[in-house]
Write a protein that holds these residues in place. Structure first.
Motif, PDB file in Angstrom:
ATOM      1  N   LEU A 164       0.588  -1.132  -0.029  1.00  0.00           N
ATOM      2  CA  LEU A 164      -0.307   0.050  -0.072  1.00  0.00           C
ATOM      3  C   LEU A 164       0.558   1.324   0.222  1.00  0.00           C
ATOM      4  N   ALA A 165       1.462   1.074   0.400  1.00  0.00           N
ATOM      5  CA  ALA A 165       2.063   2.654   0.518  1.00  0.00           C
ATOM      6  C   ALA A 165       3.491   2.220  -0.424  1.00  0.00           C
ATOM      7  N   THR A 166       3.715   1.720  -1.225  1.00  0.00           N
ATOM      8  CA  THR A 166       4.219   1.769  -2.986  1.00  0.00           C
ATOM      9  C   THR A 166       2.786   2.631  -3.495  1.00  0.00           C
ATOM     10  N   ALA A 167       2.006   2.051  -3.373  1.00  0.00           N
ATOM     11  CA  ALA A 167       0.602   2.254  -4.009  1.00  0.00           C
ATOM     12  C   ALA A 167       0.991   4.055  -4.388  1.00  0.00           C
ATOM     13  N   VAL A 168       0.587   4.068  -2.411  1.00  0.00           N
ATOM     14  CA  VAL A 168       0.213   5.447  -2.289  1.00  0.00           C
ATOM     15  C   VAL A 168       1.610   6.133  -2.156  1.00  0.00           C
ATOM     16  N   LEU A 169       2.669   6.491  -2.293  1.00  0.00           N
ATOM     17  CA  LEU A 169       3.570   6.884  -1.527  1.00  0.00           C
ATOM     18  C   LEU A 169       4.273   6.706  -3.077  1.00  0.00           C
ATOM     19  N   ALA A 170       4.252   5.754  -3.520  1.00  0.00           N
ATOM     20  CA  ALA A 170       5.720   6.305  -5.405  1.00  0.00           C
ATOM     21  C   ALA A 170       5.124   7.143  -6.163  1.00  0.00           C
ATOM     22  N   PRO A 171       3.627   7.107  -6.792  1.00  0.00           N
ATOM     23  CA  PRO A 171       2.985   8.172  -8.033  1.00  0.00           C
ATOM     24  C   PRO A 171       3.836   9.301  -7.290  1.00  0.00           C
ATOM     25  N   VAL A 172       3.158   9.596  -6.197  1.00  0.00           N
ATOM     26  CA  VAL A 172       3.405  10.928  -5.529  1.00  0.00           C
ATOM     27  C   VAL A 172       4.982  11.712  -5.255  1.00  0.00           C
ATOM     28  N   LEU A 173       5.808  10.530  -5.039  1.00  0.00           N
ATOM     29  CA  LEU A 173       7.063  11.611  -5.395  1.00  0.00           C
ATOM     30  C   LEU A 173       7.843  11.922  -6.437  1.00  0.00           C
ATOM     31  N   ILE A 174       7.225  10.283  -7.659  1.00  0.00           N
ATOM     32  CA  ILE A 174       7.349  10.653  -8.749  1.00  0.00           C
ATOM     33  C   ILE A 174       7.307  11.956  -8.959  1.00  0.00           C
ATOM     34  N   ILE A 175       5.884  12.303  -8.696  1.00  0.00           N
ATOM     35  CA  ILE A 175       5.614  13.983  -9.136  1.00  0.00           C
ATOM     36  C   ILE A 175       6.110  14.933  -8.609  1.00  0.00           C
ATOM     37  N   LEU A 176       6.925  15.077  -7.524  1.00  0.00           N
ATOM     38  CA  LEU A 176       7.362  15.753  -6.524  1.00  0.00           C
ATOM     39  C   LEU A 176       9.058  15.949  -7.050  1.00  0.00           C
ATOM     40  N   THR A 177       9.204  14.742  -7.258  1.00  0.00           N
ATOM     41  CA  THR A 177      10.302  14.988  -8.159  1.00  0.00           C
ATOM     42  C   THR A 177      11.013  15.230  -9.628  1.00  0.00           C
ATOM     43  N   ALA A 178       9.844  15.664 -10.243  1.00  0.00           N
ATOM     44  CA  ALA A 178       9.864  15.195 -11.571  1.00  0.00           C
ATOM     45  C   ALA A 178      10.642  16.276 -12.229  1.00  0.00           C
ATOM     46  N   ARG A 179      10.789  17.410 -11.829  1.00  0.00           N
ATOM     47  CA  ARG A 179      11.901  18.744 -12.135  1.00  0.00           C
ATOM     48  C   ARG A 179      13.105  18.278 -11.577  1.00  0.00           C
ATOM     49  N   TRP A 180      13.712  16.871 -11.014  1.00  0.00           N
ATOM     50  CA  TRP A 180      14.599  16.668 -10.090  1.00  0.00           C
ATOM     51  C   TRP A 180      15.584  16.303 -11.157  1.00  0.00           C
ATOM     52  N   PRO A 181      16.809  16.214 -11.122  1.00  0.00           N
ATOM     53  CA  PRO A 181      18.038  15.723 -12.490  1.00  0.00           C
ATOM     54  C   PRO A 181      17.634  14.083 -11.221  1.00  0.00           C
ATOM     55  N   ARG A 182      17.439  12.824 -12.640  1.00  0.00           N
ATOM     56  CA  ARG A 182      16.872  11.078 -12.403  1.00  0.00           C
ATOM     57  C   ARG A 182      18.106  10.725 -11.571  1.00  0.00           C
ATOM     58  N   LYS A 183      19.417  11.126 -11.751  1.00  0.00           N
ATOM     59  CA  LYS A 183      20.521  10.036 -10.234  1.00  0.00           C
ATOM     60  C   LYS A 183      19.669  11.334  -8.594  1.00  0.00           C
ATOM     61  N   ARG A 184      19.016  12.618  -8.582  1.00  0.00           N
ATOM     62  CA  ARG A 184      18.810  12.320  -7.214  1.00  0.00           C
ATOM     63  C   ARG A 184      17.647  11.709  -7.076  1.00  0.00           C
ATOM     64  N   VAL A 185      16.982  11.628  -8.029  1.00  0.00           N
ATOM     65  CA  VAL A 185      15.979  10.918  -7.693  1.00  0.00           C
ATOM     66  C   VAL A 185      16.445   9.007  -7.326  1.00  0.00           C
ATOM     67  N   ILE A 186      16.771   9.026  -8.509  1.00  0.00           N
ATOM     68  CA  ILE A 186      17.718   7.435  -7.887  1.00  0.00           C
ATOM     69  C   ILE A 186      18.096   7.086  -6.568  1.00  0.00           C
ATOM     70  N   GLN A 187      18.871   7.844  -5.619  1.00  0.00           N
ATOM     71  CA  GLN A 187      19.363   8.191  -4.771  1.00  0.00           C
ATOM     72  C   GLN A 187      18.771   8.622  -3.700  1.00  0.00           C
ATOM     73  N   LEU A 188      17.760   9.245  -4.024  1.00  0.00           N
ATOM     74  CA  LEU A 188      16.137   9.565  -2.669  1.00  0.00           C
ATOM     75  C   LEU A 188      16.031   8.001  -2.903  1.00  0.00           C
ATOM     76  N   ALA A 189      15.620   7.366  -4.030  1.00  0.00           N
ATOM     77  CA  ALA A 189      14.548   6.028  -3.637  1.00  0.00           C
ATOM     78  C   ALA A 189      15.207   5.541  -2.809  1.00  0.00           C
ATOM     79  N   LEU A 190      17.088   4.952  -3.186  1.00  0.00           N
ATOM     80  CA  LEU A 190      17.837   3.942  -2.627  1.00  0.00           C
ATOM     81  C   LEU A 190      18.053   3.463  -1.407  1.00  0.00           C
ATOM     82  N   THR A 191      18.081   5.942  -0.704  1.00  0.00           N
ATOM     83  CA  THR A 191      18.181   6.174   1.031  1.00  0.00           C
ATOM     84  C   THR A 191      16.679   5.631   1.175  1.00  0.00           C
ATOM     85  N   LEU A 192      15.549   5.976   1.186  1.00  0.00           N
ATOM     86  CA  LEU A 192      14.725   5.534   1.642  1.00  0.00           C
ATOM     87  C   LEU A 192      14.382   4.527   1.543  1.00  0.00           C
TER      88      LEU A 192
END
Length: 385
Positions: A49-77
């Protein structure tokens, strides 16, 4: 194929191992936290459920981030969630850690969108199969080894191992992913019109249904296999490893079939095989070789559907691919959660060896969605223009 896809595969190996290893060690986990088997199984529900709800929200919130930072955030979490789970002294803390891990699972959607943007359309199936290869290898390597470690040394040991592996992948991604890597950015602009299209809705519904079918069993895979054929921890680990190897074969063959026959024909064959194996599995009780053969065919069919499903979505709208794939991941994990809840509610009323029959109706409904697919479909981007 771009070399970075193989790094994505390794990251998915770590995420898949950490996410699903608990399914094989629910018994020692439930005993350690002094909760029922059904309650322990809801660790899968919380993650899903966390993946279902939070992943799309985080994808939107990080839309303007460099893709490297998005990957780093995901692995950190994800790694932080593993640490919280390993330190858990009660079910509540465990579930909180699983929620954090679920947020980090946004990695899979981000990596999928990057994969399809890095190759030509004719190579999407292969690119996605490489990216998701790690997820299937996790069943062949991570989950079986984790199950063995959990039974031999305690359930926290494989969870700590997942935390360490997540840290290693974070360092690797920070080192090897190019800082200027770009892909399609998630945006709500025009998304509503695409998301309302019946073709998109059918893909999401199909993902929801077939994961409900699969995880009506695999949320409790360890106890189910023990009910079919009592085995030692080593035998259980070997059985899970064989299933994982079948998943590797399914992932690779699914990508090949998608590029060779197209997603719809591939999915039709895979779903027929999956439903057939779900019907047969309880009948193999007391016959270990038959159980193993059934699991191998199940793994080939189940893992094989990932590339065709995602390729179908990316083909419908390249512009909206990041959000479409992320929400497809949401359907995947909602299906995982619902499958765990439905089967968990029936534990005590149905023998564990018969649990796969619970998922058969959902597999048949997933197959039914293919009856509405056109023989040839135009991309929605082309239709809109």
């Amino acid at each position: 194929m771009p070399p970075v896809l193989y790094l994505f595969a390794l990251c998915n190996l770590v995420i898949g191992s950490g996410a699903f290893v608990l399914g094989g060690i629910l018994v020692p986990l439930s005993e350690s936290l002094n909760v029922s088997l059904a309650a322990a199984g809801q660790a899968m529900t919380a993650y899903a459920l966390a993946t279902a709800v939070l992943a799309p929200v985080l994808i939107i919130l990080t839309a303007r981030w460099p893709r490297k930072r998005v990957i780093q955030l995901a692995l950190t979490l994800f790694g932080a969630g593993c640490v919280v789970c390993a330190l858990s002294g009660n079910l509540t803390m465990l579930l909180l850690g699983r929620i954090l891990m679920g947020a980090g699972a946004m990695f899979s959607a981000a990596a999928s969108a990057l994969a399809v943007s890095l190759v030509a359309p004719a190579q999407r199936g292969r690119a996605l199969s490489i990216t998701f290869l790690g997820m299937s290898i996790s069943y062949a390597v991570g989950v079986p080894i984790g199950a063995w470690l959990g039974f031999e040394y305690g359930w926290r040991v494989p969870v700590w191992a997942s935390a360490v592996a997540s840290g290693v992948m974070l360092v690797a991604a920070s080192w090897w992913v190019p800082a200027n890597m770009t892909g399609a950015s998630a945006s709500f602009a025009g998304f509503g019109a695409v998301a309302r299209q019946s073709a998109v809705l059918r893909v999401w519904l199909r993902t929801l249904l077939y994961f409900m079918a699969i995880f009506s069993v695999f949320a409790y895979v360890g106890p189910v296999l023990q009910a079919l054929n009592p085995m030692s921890p080593t035998q259980l680990s070997i059985t899970l490893a064989v299933f994982g190897l079948a998943g590797v074969a399914g992932t690779l063959s699914g990508g090949w079939a998608n590029d060779r026959f197209g997603p719809i024909r591939s999915l039709r064959a895979q779903l027929v095989l999956l439903v057939a194996m779900m019907l047969v599995l309880p009948l193999t009780r007391g016959h270990p070789p038959a159980t193993l053969v059934t699991l191998v065919l199940w793994g080939i069919a189940g893992f094989g559907m990932m590339a065709p499903q995602q390729s179908r979505l990316a083909g419908l709208s390249a512009v909206q691919a990041p959000l479409l794939l992320s929400l497809n991941g949401s359907m995947l994990y909602v299906g995982t959660a619902l499958g765990a809840v439905i089967s968990g509610s029936l534990i005590g009323h149905l023998d564990l060896s018969q649990l796969s029959w619970v998922g058969v109706p959902f597999g048949l409904l997933a197959l039914l969605t293919l009856a509405f697919e056109p023989r040839q479909a135009m991309p929605l981007d082309a239709v809109a223009s």
